[in-house]
Design an enzyme around this catalytic site. Structure first.
Site, PDB file in Angstrom:
ATOM      1  N   ASP A 293     -43.988  76.528  -4.411  1.00 58.62           N
ATOM      2  CA  ASP A 293     -44.006  76.630  -2.570  1.00 58.62           C
ATOM      3  C   ASP A 293     -42.197  76.812  -1.824  1.00 58.62           C
ATOM      4  OD1 ASP A 293     -45.624  76.841  -0.398  1.00 58.62           O
ATOM      5  OD2 ASP A 293     -45.756  74.485  -0.439  1.00 58.62           O
ATOM      6  N   HIS A 294     -42.333  77.296  -0.288  1.00 62.89           N
ATOM      7  CA  HIS A 294     -41.587  77.172   0.008  1.00 62.89           C
ATOM      8  C   HIS A 294     -41.516  75.610   0.599  1.00 62.89           C
ATOM      9  CE1 HIS A 294     -40.359  81.515  -0.221  1.00 62.89           C
ATOM     10  NE2 HIS A 294     -40.384  81.140  -1.241  1.00 62.89           N
ATOM     11  N   TYR A 467     -46.193  76.294   3.420  1.00 57.39           N
ATOM     12  CA  TYR A 467     -47.851  76.822   3.363  1.00 57.39           C
ATOM     13  C   TYR A 467     -47.641  78.303   2.389  1.00 57.39           C
ATOM     14  CZ  TYR A 467     -48.346  73.324   6.768  1.00 57.39           C
ATOM     15  OH  TYR A 467     -48.241  72.616   7.480  1.00 57.39           O
ATOM     16  N   HIS A 468     -46.985  78.006   1.289  1.00 53.95           N
ATOM     17  CA  HIS A 468     -46.712  79.825   0.444  1.00 53.95           C
ATOM     18  C   HIS A 468     -46.561  79.221  -0.828  1.00 53.95           C
ATOM     19  CE1 HIS A 468     -43.746  80.906   3.773  1.00 53.95           C
ATOM     20  NE2 HIS A 468     -44.808  80.858   4.254  1.00 53.95           N
ATOM     21  N   PRO A 469     -48.171  78.130  -1.003  1.00 50.83           N
ATOM     22  CA  PRO A 469     -48.304  78.060  -2.228  1.00 50.83           C
ATOM     23  C   PRO A 469     -48.591  79.379  -3.642  1.00 50.83           C
ATOM     24  CG  PRO A 469     -50.255  77.299  -1.559  1.00 50.83           C
ATOM     25  CD  PRO A 469     -49.363  77.936  -0.391  1.00 50.83           C
TER      26      PRO A 469
END
Length: 552
Positions: A293-294, A467-469
């Site tokens: 994630d980020h 919110y970048h899984p």
């Protein structure tokens, strides 16, 4: 016919909508799309400025949270995933980033052959209709419209000028030849509306007689007979149903739900499956692993002039904005307000950018909560290539149970050091003369937070997911024991089954993941149909000529 289709796709999100569109394009194939979520109608989703509303609302979001994160003081972080047609493209911030060329070349080098930058660039061009991008690098006839905001607020220009004053390059198009630098941010907004995968791909596809959308359908397991996926068992309104695939089953349910469905179907680490009483169909240790994630932190400044969006946060102002949008699809409601950005390198020796900035002319949380009680501005700042890895695992064999999610954020010293560097570089940018007429006190982290230990404590307490899984069904070589799918997105060890969404990313790309997820859906469609891939590009992306010796 009502209970079968040529292709069964699970998940009407970014990749799933793109595949429904492409697989049905020739009119020869019947496509059924299963989606648990409901309609995306209404201003809460369609108005770009309302982006904070659908996120974390049970109607549109799965409501997932991580397990207590051991390196974040035991905090549980939100992990929103779209539970609505369009998936997360219907609840995200609408920022469009392709990723850097170096990201995809890394994919190729790590075993995802045919997914280097020269291979994926034509698919990005196929999916796009760009408005304002760099000529020759962008698509102009694709389903996804990509636009730029008007950047009328003076704080946008102050940010871009500050970057130049700090010694960073500008870029006319970070989705073109040169990602590195400061420039205008792009958004998936068209005609004043959120241009989600549902609007771009699904609605046109549903006009074709061979495409069917089945909503409120919760996938229970993949039906596998004699080593081949032949359909999906799902529940709808409390009733158990099956949908059979004449050709293939394609999972595009997100980096959280795709591995969960594989595990429920007996595809994954054998010992984990046995613990839940699930018969092992294919022992794939990589299913649910490699979660990335980020992370980002809000670096916020007070603004000494009343030019920020703070004046528009009151109920009356919001009503005016909403009315203008409803009547004309214009004004402050027609933008996500992420209109300026930057991609920079953290240090000399880093070949391409590893820090991203989203600039916003107001001091407020992404979810719309806890706005600063003053005029302000901020960047969402965060490193792009964390070395920490997490996992998604089953809580039980019940398909209605949410999975166990642990990211292990900041579990390595490298990740912690990268975040400290990121904050210090951000402060240097905000200290440039371009902000002299606007800069008040630092609201967050606060000027008193300076030392490594103080920064580490603040980061642990305040860092949030971007919110970048991704990465939980990693794509790789067929002999890679940790790969889940091969370079044609086929699940290794099971016939007739593919995964095509952000879960297959071998490593997280720079920036927001909606664009790369749609690209996966586009490229996977050609693999599924047995078409030759689009001809590889010979365009040469830009790398800073002195990257080995200079940070900027």
């Amino acid at each position: 016919m009502a209970h079968e289709a040529d292709f069964v796709i699970v998940g009407a999100g970014s990749a799933g909508c793109a595949m429904a569109y492409r697989l049905s394009e020739d009119g020869a194939s019947c496509v059924a799309l299963l989606e648990f979520g409901g309609s995306d109608a209404g201003p809460l989703i369609q108005m770009p400025a309302a982006l904070s509303y659908p996120m974390n609302r049970a109607r549109y979001d799965w409501g997932y949270r991580s397990e207590p994160e051991p390196y974040l003081d035991g905090r549980r972080l939100a992990c929103p995933r779209g539970k609505v047609i369009g998936g997360s493209s219907s609840i995200n911030g609408m920022v469009y980033v392709r990723g850097h060329a170096g990201d995809y070349d890394h994919w190729q080098e790590s075993g995802a052959r045919g997914w280097g930058y020269r291979h994926v660039l034509p698919y990005f061009q196929r999916l796009e209709t760009g408005h304002g991008g760099e000529p020759g690098w962008r698509g102009n006839s694709g389903p996804l419209h990509i636009t730029r905001g008007p950047r009328q607020n003076p704080l946008y220009q102050a940010f871009l000028t500050a970057g130049e004053q700090a010694g960073y390059p500008g870029t006319i198009d970070y989705n073109g030849a040169q990602q590195e630098g400061f420039g205008a941010m792009e958004m998936t907004v068209w005609g004043g509306r959120r241009w989600s995968a549902a609007n771009a791909y699904l609605r046109p596809a549903l006009q074709r007689p061979g495409v069917r959308l089945i909503q409120r359908a919760l996938a229970k397991r993949i039906i596998i007979e004699h080593g081949r996926a032949v359909g999906i068992e799902y529940t709808q309104g409390g009733e158990r149903k099956t949908l059979r695939a004449r050709r293939e089953v394609i999972i595009a349910a997100s980096s959280i739900n795709s591995p969960k469905l594989l595990l429920l179907s007996g595809i994954g680490p054998a010992e984990q499956l046995r613990q839940h009483g699930i018969a092992v169909v294919a022992d794939r240790p990589g299913v649910g692993e490699n979660l990335m994630d980020h992370l980002e932190l809000y670096v916020q400044q007070a603004c000494t002039q009343p030019v920020s969006l703070y004046s528009h946060l009151g109920l009356l102002a919001k009503a005016r904005i909403g009315a203008q949008w409803l009547l004309f699809k214009s004004g402050l409601g027609a933008t996500n307000h992420f209109e300026a950005c930057a991609f920079i390198r953290s240090r000399a020796g880093v070949r391409y950018p590893d820090i991203q900035y989203h600039f916003l002319p107001v001091a407020i949380r992404y979810d719309g909560k806890a706005a600063a009680n003053t005029h302000g501005f901020q960047v969402h700042a965060g490193p792009m290539r964390a070395t920490s890895r997490g996992h998604v695992r089953l809580r039980s064999a019940d398909h209605r149970e949410p999975p166990l999610i642990r990211f292990n954020y900041l579990s390595t010293e490298q990740d912690r050091a990268d975040f400290r560097i990121c904050i210090r570089l951000t402060r240097e940018i905000f200290a440039q003369p371009a902000f002299d007429t606007f800069r008040g006190e630092e609201l967050a982290p606060g000027a008193a937070v300076k030392s490594d230990s103080e920064l580490d404590a603040y980061i642990r307490a305040h860092v949030e997911s971007a919110y970048h899984p991704c990465g939980t069904c990693k794509m790789g070589a067929i002999d890679d024991p940790h790969a889940v799918v091969d370079p044609q997105c086929r699940v290794i060890g099971v016939q007739g089954l593919r995964v095509a969404d952000s879960s297959i990313f071998p490593r997280i790309p720079n920036g927001n993941l909606n664009g790369p997820s749609i690209m996966v859906g586009e490229k996977a469609s050609d693999h599924i149909l047995g078409k030759p891939p689009l001809p590889a590009s010979n365009q040469e992306p830009w790398f800073h000529p002195a990257w080995a010796t200079r940070q900027r």
